[in-house]
Design a protein around this motif. Structure first.
Motif, PDB file in Angstrom:
ATOM      1  N   LEU A 161       0.811  -1.229   0.000  1.00 44.53           N
ATOM      2  CA  LEU A 161       0.000   0.000   0.000  1.00 44.53           C
ATOM      3  C   LEU A 161       0.841   1.275   0.000  1.00 44.53           C
ATOM      4  O   LEU A 161       0.322   2.378   0.016  1.00 44.53           O
ATOM      5  N   ARG A 162       2.162   1.134  -0.006  1.00 43.94           N
ATOM      6  CA  ARG A 162       2.991   2.350   0.035  1.00 43.94           C
ATOM      7  C   ARG A 162       2.852   3.138  -1.273  1.00 43.94           C
ATOM      8  O   ARG A 162       2.700   2.553  -2.338  1.00 43.94           O
ATOM      9  N   PRO A 163       2.906   4.468  -1.194  1.00 41.58           N
ATOM     10  CA  PRO A 163       2.781   5.272  -2.420  1.00 41.58           C
ATOM     11  C   PRO A 163       4.011   5.116  -3.307  1.00 41.58           C
ATOM     12  O   PRO A 163       5.124   4.913  -2.809  1.00 41.58           O
ATOM     13  N   ILE A 164       3.768   5.198  -4.596  1.00 35.30           N
ATOM     14  CA  ILE A 164       4.844   5.112  -5.600  1.00 35.30           C
ATOM     15  C   ILE A 164       4.845   6.435  -6.362  1.00 35.30           C
ATOM     16  O   ILE A 164       3.782   6.991  -6.663  1.00 35.30           O
ATOM     17  N   TYR A 165       6.035   6.946  -6.649  1.00 34.43           N
ATOM     18  CA  TYR A 165       6.142   8.218  -7.371  1.00 34.43           C
ATOM     19  C   TYR A 165       7.038   8.006  -8.578  1.00 34.43           C
ATOM     20  O   TYR A 165       7.963   7.182  -8.555  1.00 34.43           O
ATOM     21  N   ALA A 166       6.735   8.743  -9.643  1.00 39.08           N
ATOM     22  CA  ALA A 166       7.558   8.612 -10.854  1.00 39.08           C
ATOM     23  C   ALA A 166       7.645   9.958 -11.556  1.00 39.08           C
ATOM     24  O   ALA A 166       6.744  10.798 -11.429  1.00 39.08           O
ATOM     25  N   ILE A 167       8.769  10.146 -12.244  1.00 39.97           N
ATOM     26  CA  ILE A 167       8.904  11.314 -13.123  1.00 39.97           C
ATOM     27  C   ILE A 167       9.442  10.839 -14.465  1.00 39.97           C
ATOM     28  O   ILE A 167      10.093   9.790 -14.548  1.00 39.97           O
ATOM     29  N   THR A 168       9.126  11.615 -15.489  1.00 43.29           N
ATOM     30  CA  THR A 168       9.618  11.284 -16.823  1.00 43.29           C
ATOM     31  C   THR A 168      10.399  12.473 -17.366  1.00 43.29           C
ATOM     32  O   THR A 168       9.930  13.605 -17.324  1.00 43.29           O
ATOM     33  N   LEU A 169      11.632  12.182 -17.829  1.00 41.30           N
ATOM     34  CA  LEU A 169      12.494  13.254 -18.360  1.00 41.30           C
ATOM     35  C   LEU A 169      12.482  13.212 -19.885  1.00 41.30           C
ATOM     36  O   LEU A 169      13.035  14.085 -20.535  1.00 41.30           O
ATOM     37  N   GLY A 170      11.878  12.167 -20.456  1.00 40.24           N
ATOM     38  CA  GLY A 170      11.812  12.057 -21.915  1.00 40.24           C
ATOM     39  C   GLY A 170      11.476  10.644 -22.329  1.00 40.24           C
ATOM     40  O   GLY A 170      11.584   9.718 -21.529  1.00 40.24           O
ATOM     41  N   PRO A 171      11.027  10.465 -23.573  1.00 37.36           N
ATOM     42  CA  PRO A 171      10.637   9.132 -24.037  1.00 37.36           C
ATOM     43  C   PRO A 171      11.835   8.300 -24.512  1.00 37.36           C
ATOM     44  O   PRO A 171      12.904   8.840 -24.777  1.00 37.36           O
ATOM     45  N   ILE A 172      11.616   7.004 -24.583  1.00 36.98           N
ATOM     46  CA  ILE A 172      12.537   6.094 -25.300  1.00 36.98           C
ATOM     47  C   ILE A 172      11.639   5.260 -26.204  1.00 36.98           C
ATOM     48  O   ILE A 172      10.642   4.716 -25.737  1.00 36.98           O
ATOM     49  N   LYS A 173      11.981   5.157 -27.480  1.00 40.88           N
ATOM     50  CA  LYS A 173      11.150   4.345 -28.389  1.00 40.88           C
ATOM     51  C   LYS A 173      11.431   2.875 -28.074  1.00 40.88           C
ATOM     52  O   LYS A 173      12.511   2.355 -28.385  1.00 40.88           O
ATOM     53  N   THR A 174      10.495   2.230 -27.414  1.00 38.69           N
ATOM     54  CA  THR A 174      10.687   0.846 -26.962  1.00 38.69           C
ATOM     55  C   THR A 174      11.224  -0.050 -28.069  1.00 38.69           C
ATOM     56  O   THR A 174      12.207  -0.774 -27.878  1.00 38.69           O
ATOM     57  N   SER A 175      10.603   0.035 -29.248  1.00 40.42           N
ATOM     58  CA  SER A 175      11.005  -0.900 -30.326  1.00 40.42           C
ATOM     59  C   SER A 175      12.456  -0.661 -30.748  1.00 40.42           C
ATOM     60  O   SER A 175      13.144  -1.569 -31.192  1.00 40.42           O
TER      61      SER A 175
END
Ligand SMILES: Nc1ncnc2c1ncn2[C@@H]1O[C@H](COP(=O)(O)OP(=O)(O)O)[C@@H](O)[C@H]1O
Ligand SMILES: CC(C)(COP(=O)(O)O)[C@@H](O)C(=O)O
Length: 289
Positions: free
Chosen positions: A171-185
């Motif tokens: 139940l602990r909170p999760i935090y995330a930030i995004t600095l830019g995309p990566i094309k998965t493929s």
């Protein structure tokens, strides 16, 4: 009268560590690894329409949606595979292409919404398998559909939706930030990246969520995928004894525990998340007669 429509939701997924497992049978193809099924994901509205179409919306933190795309090859392929024509609208708050499993969530949500809209009589498991096949064929992901078929922190020991999967709830909170995309493929189709990723894969199986974070960070460090920007954020997390790692595959950081929010806040918009209690679900809608 507005045409019948069905709305579905599917949670997203942050991969912490992964190892591609490619098999000639797409049901057995995918990845093994660990990650977090998220409270945020993709909402899908499916409407009957003689011509298939997809509109992609991104909502801001106030929930205001803005259209960011007018097609989606994976969704169009899914509709073809399900032998239906429909107008699909997807909405997500988390950014696409940044390691939150938005392609998998969009596929799973669409498969369930369309199944309900047209009374196709497929089981949820049938919808999950179709979504997984499309995701793997397009290399837009490998293990996200298997993870997002239900909730929790996920340890996938064998690949595919029918693989051996262990789920831990926390139940602990999760935090995330995004600095830019990566094309998965672009990573999944690169032999040199695949070689580095295989060598970085941990040789032990986490038993707890904390161990999942530690295994993810060890993997990220060994894989060579950490950019300078991500490195800067991870160092501040380390200095404040916050468990954190890189979102795979996206230029971002995910962390657990209350103190993580203030630290990530220094680097950009923080996504406040929890573990999803479940997988894809129909929210509401009328079915075609
Ligand atoms: N919310 C969405 N709605 C419709 N299509 C999507 C969505 N998210 C991703 N896709 C499709 O999947 C493709 C690959 O997305 P990907 O880079 O794998 O995103 P993610 O890493 O978030 O899963 C996108 O180019 C798009 O065509
Ligand atoms: C890490 C990844 C291969 C891609 O994840 P995403 O970029 O979120 O589509 C995932 O599908 C996995 O197998 O763990």
């Amino acid at each position: 009268m507005e045409s019948a429509s069905v709305t579905a939701f599917c949670p997203g997924h942050i991969s912490g560590y992964f190892l591609p497992v490619i098999h000639e049978n797409p049901d057995k193809s995918g990845s093994i690894g660990g990650g977090l099924v998220l409270s945020e994901g993709v909402r899908v509205v499916a409407r009957q329409n003689p011509i298939s179409s997809v509109k992609i919306f991104k909502s801001d933190k106030t929930g205001l949606p803005e259209q960011i795309g007018d097609t989606s090859p994976v969704i169009m392929d899914l509709l073809k595979k399900m032998s239906v024509h429909a107008a699909i609208e997807t909405t997500c708050y988390l950014p696409i292409g940044s390691g939150y499993g938005m392609s998998a969530a969009a596929l799973l949500g669409t498969a369930h919404a369309v199944n309900s809209l047209f009374n196709l009589g497929l089981s949820s498991h049938d919808c999950i398998k179709i979504a997984h096949q499309v995701e793997v064929m397009h290399r837009t992901g490998l293990g996200d559909v298997s993870a997002c078929q239900s909730g929790g922190a996920v340890i996938r020991k064998t690949p595919g939706p029918d693989g051996e999967i262990r789920r831990l709830m926390n139940l602990r909170p999760i935090y995330a930030i995004t600095l830019g995309p990566i094309k998965t493929s672009s990573i999944l189709t690169s032999p040199s990246w695949m070689d580095k990723i295989s060598k970085a894969f941990p040789d032990y199986i986490p038993e707890t969520v904390d161990e999942l974070f530690l295994a993810s960070r060890e993997f990220a460090e060994k894989s060579g995928l950490i950019s300078e920007e991500v490195r800067t954020v991870l160092k501040v997390c380390d200095d404040n004894r916050v468990l954190a790692s890189m979102t795979m595959l996206g230029c971002g950081v995910f962390a657990i525990g209350k103190t993580a929010e203030a630290i990530l806040n220094m680097f950009g918009e923080v996504y406040r998340l929890t573990l999803s209690p479940g997988g894809p679900r129909i929210l509401h809608g009328e079915r075609c007669s």
